[in-house]
Design an enzyme around this catalytic site. Structure first.
Site, PDB file in Angstrom:
ATOM      1  N   HIS A 128       9.703   0.493   8.093  1.00 15.44           N
ATOM      2  CA  HIS A 128       8.965  -0.727   8.433  1.00 15.44           C
ATOM      3  C   HIS A 128       9.078  -1.796   7.345  1.00 15.44           C
ATOM      4  CE1 HIS A 128       7.122   1.708  11.600  1.00 15.44           C
ATOM      5  NE2 HIS A 128       6.766   2.584  10.673  1.00 15.44           N
ATOM      6  N   ASP A 129       8.460  -1.554   6.207  1.00 14.46           N
ATOM      7  CA  ASP A 129       8.264  -2.599   5.195  1.00 14.46           C
ATOM      8  C   ASP A 129       9.548  -3.203   4.629  1.00 14.46           C
ATOM      9  OD1 ASP A 129       5.429  -0.707   4.001  1.00 14.46           O
ATOM     10  OD2 ASP A 129       5.551  -2.235   5.545  1.00 14.46           O
ATOM     11  N   ASP A 155       0.839  -1.211   0.000  1.00 15.39           N
ATOM     12  CA  ASP A 155       0.000   0.000   0.000  1.00 15.39           C
ATOM     13  C   ASP A 155       0.869   1.254   0.000  1.00 15.39           C
ATOM     14  OD1 ASP A 155      -0.756   0.576   3.542  1.00 15.39           O
ATOM     15  OD2 ASP A 155       0.970  -0.421   2.625  1.00 15.39           O
ATOM     16  N   ASP A 167       6.769   1.188   1.833  1.00 20.31           N
ATOM     17  CA  ASP A 167       6.486   0.157   0.828  1.00 20.31           C
ATOM     18  C   ASP A 167       7.320   0.409  -0.424  1.00 20.31           C
ATOM     19  OD1 ASP A 167       3.785   0.982   2.276  1.00 20.31           O
ATOM     20  OD2 ASP A 167       3.542  -1.131   1.734  1.00 20.31           O
ATOM     21  N   PHE A 199      -0.665  -0.285  12.519  1.00 24.43           N
ATOM     22  CA  PHE A 199      -1.587   0.134  11.459  1.00 24.43           C
ATOM     23  C   PHE A 199      -2.061  -1.028  10.576  1.00 24.43           C
ATOM     24  CE2 PHE A 199      -3.530   3.112   8.622  1.00 24.43           C
ATOM     25  CZ  PHE A 199      -3.305   2.643   7.337  1.00 24.43           C
ATOM     26  N   ASN A 200      -1.139  -1.821  10.009  1.00 24.27           N
ATOM     27  CA  ASN A 200      -1.544  -2.842   9.049  1.00 24.27           C
ATOM     28  C   ASN A 200      -2.555  -3.816   9.639  1.00 24.27           C
ATOM     29  OD1 ASN A 200       0.060  -1.828   7.016  1.00 24.27           O
ATOM     30  ND2 ASN A 200       1.771  -3.223   7.420  1.00 24.27           N
ATOM     31  N   THR A 220       2.985  -6.071   2.761  1.00 22.12           N
ATOM     32  CA  THR A 220       3.473  -4.992   3.629  1.00 22.12           C
ATOM     33  C   THR A 220       2.413  -3.928   3.882  1.00 22.12           C
ATOM     34  OG1 THR A 220       4.385  -3.709   1.774  1.00 22.12           O
ATOM     35  CG2 THR A 220       5.845  -5.326   2.820  1.00 22.12           C
ATOM     36  N   ASN A 278      -2.417   2.822   3.423  1.00 24.46           N
ATOM     37  CA  ASN A 278      -1.907   4.162   3.739  1.00 24.46           C
ATOM     38  C   ASN A 278      -2.736   5.250   3.047  1.00 24.46           C
ATOM     39  OD1 ASN A 278       0.359   3.479   5.367  1.00 24.46           O
ATOM     40  ND2 ASN A 278       1.413   2.771   3.513  1.00 24.46           N
TER      41      ASN A 278
HETATM   42  O1  RIB Z   1       2.682   0.419  10.801  1.00 25.39           O
HETATM   43  C1  RIB Z   1       3.534   0.506   9.681  1.00 25.39           C
HETATM   44  C2  RIB Z   1       2.880  -0.044   8.471  1.00 25.39           C
HETATM   45  O2  RIB Z   1       1.717   0.722   8.165  1.00 25.39           O
HETATM   46  C3  RIB Z   1       3.752   0.056   7.209  1.00 25.39           C
HETATM   47  O3  RIB Z   1       3.445  -1.000   6.341  1.00 25.39           O
HETATM   48  C4  RIB Z   1       3.346   1.366   6.599  1.00 25.39           C
HETATM   49  O4  RIB Z   1       3.545   1.392   5.180  1.00 25.39           O
HETATM   50  C5  RIB Z   1       1.877   1.363   6.906  1.00 25.39           C
HETATM   51  O5  RIB Z   1       1.226   0.597   5.908  1.00 25.39           O
HETATM   52 CA    CA Z   2       2.826  -0.537   4.052  1.00 27.61          CA
END
Ligand code: RIB
Ligand code: CA
Length: 320
Positions: free
Chosen positions: A243-244, A11, A16, A169-170, A127, A41
């Site tokens: 993160h990703d 996303d 990403d 979040f994901n 991701t 996102n």
């Molecule tokens: O919490 C971080 C995640 O949420 C990452 O994948 C970032 O791109 C968002 O999607």
């Molecule tokens: Ca992401």
């Protein structure tokens, strides 16, 4: 080493985007069967466009791009424009993508690709919210045996949530999808905030990327600089956590991370803690170990690898 057949589901989102640019830089290591977009996102119309822009930027118009689910399985959509900007990949130039969008729905692409694969034939690298993966598994459960492993970014254990006090979040966006994926019985490697918060885009690290002096590295530098502003203010750190890119980094250099088999269960109902990942790190339950949880990372080694990948777009890369 034979290139690993992968489907990347994402996303974009700057992090990403960095993950994609790392994967695109290594056709010797990854046979990218397709990249699938999910709402996360930013809405689906932007995540699919952003993937297409990144394929063009990386000189990889050969990679097919598919649009998937535009909302979670059950919950109302939430986005993260405040983190990623109105375009989702703010910090790089955004125009009209030259790479086309495939007409097939991403979920149907995932199903068809897995049905045609050998057992354990394809690695999934999600991701973003897990909606597309869960939808495919729910629609045709028999595809599970074709999945070699699922290497995902999501969840938190020692770190607090980043979108609610309890949830990352994901997983928060689509906890029902996460419940399906973590219950699918296939090998899962999960990179949560516990390791991603150790991977800060510090000024010296970003300067190394800027010094590479090729168009892809320039775009990465711009995105990372934009991406830094929100989390630096939020956490009081010099750089934002990446993160990703843990997912592709682990596939390239697993020795950079330490993992532990454990049970990961998902909260799907509590209004207070929905999206929480209950990681049984100390094995205090008898629940089956359905994942390997990443709990340590070599931060400098990670950024060495990231920099090497980006150098391959216009400079001499080292064999990593
Ligand atoms: O919490 C971080 C995640 O949420 C990452 O994948 C970032 O791109 C968002 O999607
Ligand atoms: Ca992401």
């Amino acid at each position: 080493m034979t290139a690993l057949p992968v489907i990347i589901d994402c996303d974009p989102g700057q992090d990403d985007a960095i993950n994609l640019l790392m994967a695109f830089a290594r056709p010797d290591r990854f046979d990218i069967l397709g990249v699938t977009a999910v709402a996360g996102n930013v809405p689906l119309n932007l995540t699919q466009r952003n993937i297409r822009l990144l394929c063009a930027l990386a000189g990889r118009p050969d990679i097919p791009v598919y649009a998937g689910c535009d909302r979670p399985l059950i919950r109302e959509p939430i986005t993260a424009h405040q983190v990623h900007g109105p375009e989702g990949i703010d910090g790089m130039t955004v125009g009209a993508p030259s790479v086309p969008l495939q007409p097939q729905h991403a979920v149907d692409f995932i199903i068809a690709t897995l049905e045609a694969a050998d057992d354990d034939g394809v690695t999934l690298v999600p991701t973003g919210p897990l909606t597309n993966i869960a939808a495919a598994l729910s629609k045709v459960p028999a595809i599970a045996s074709k999945i070699s492993q699922i290497v995902l970014m999501g969840g938190a254990m020692r770190e607090a949530g980043n979108f609610t006090p309890s949830a990352e979040f994901n997983i928060l966006v689509d906890p029902h999808a996460a419940e399906v994926v973590f219950g699918c019985g296939r090998p899962i490697v999960a990179f949560g905030l516990d390791v991603t918060h150790r991977l800060l885009g510090l000024p010296d690290r970003l300067e190394r990327i800027r010094a590479l002096g090729n168009p892809v590295a320039d775009a990465a530098y711009g995105m990372l600089s934009f991406f830094n502003r929100f989390d630096s203010a939020k956490y009081g750190s010099e750089g934002a956590p990446l993160h990703d890119p843990c997912t592709i980094a682990w596939l390239l250099r697993p020795e950079l991370f330490q993992l532990k088999p454990c049970n990961i269960s998902i909260e799907t109902t509590s209004p207070l803690t929905v999206g929480h990942t209950a990681v049984d790190f100390w094995h205090v339950t008898t629940k089956p170990h359905n994942a390997r949880w990443a709990f340590e990372v070599d931060s400098e080694g990670f950024f060495d690898l990231l920099t090497d990948c980006l150098s391959r777009y216009g400079g001499r890369g080292q064999d990593m």
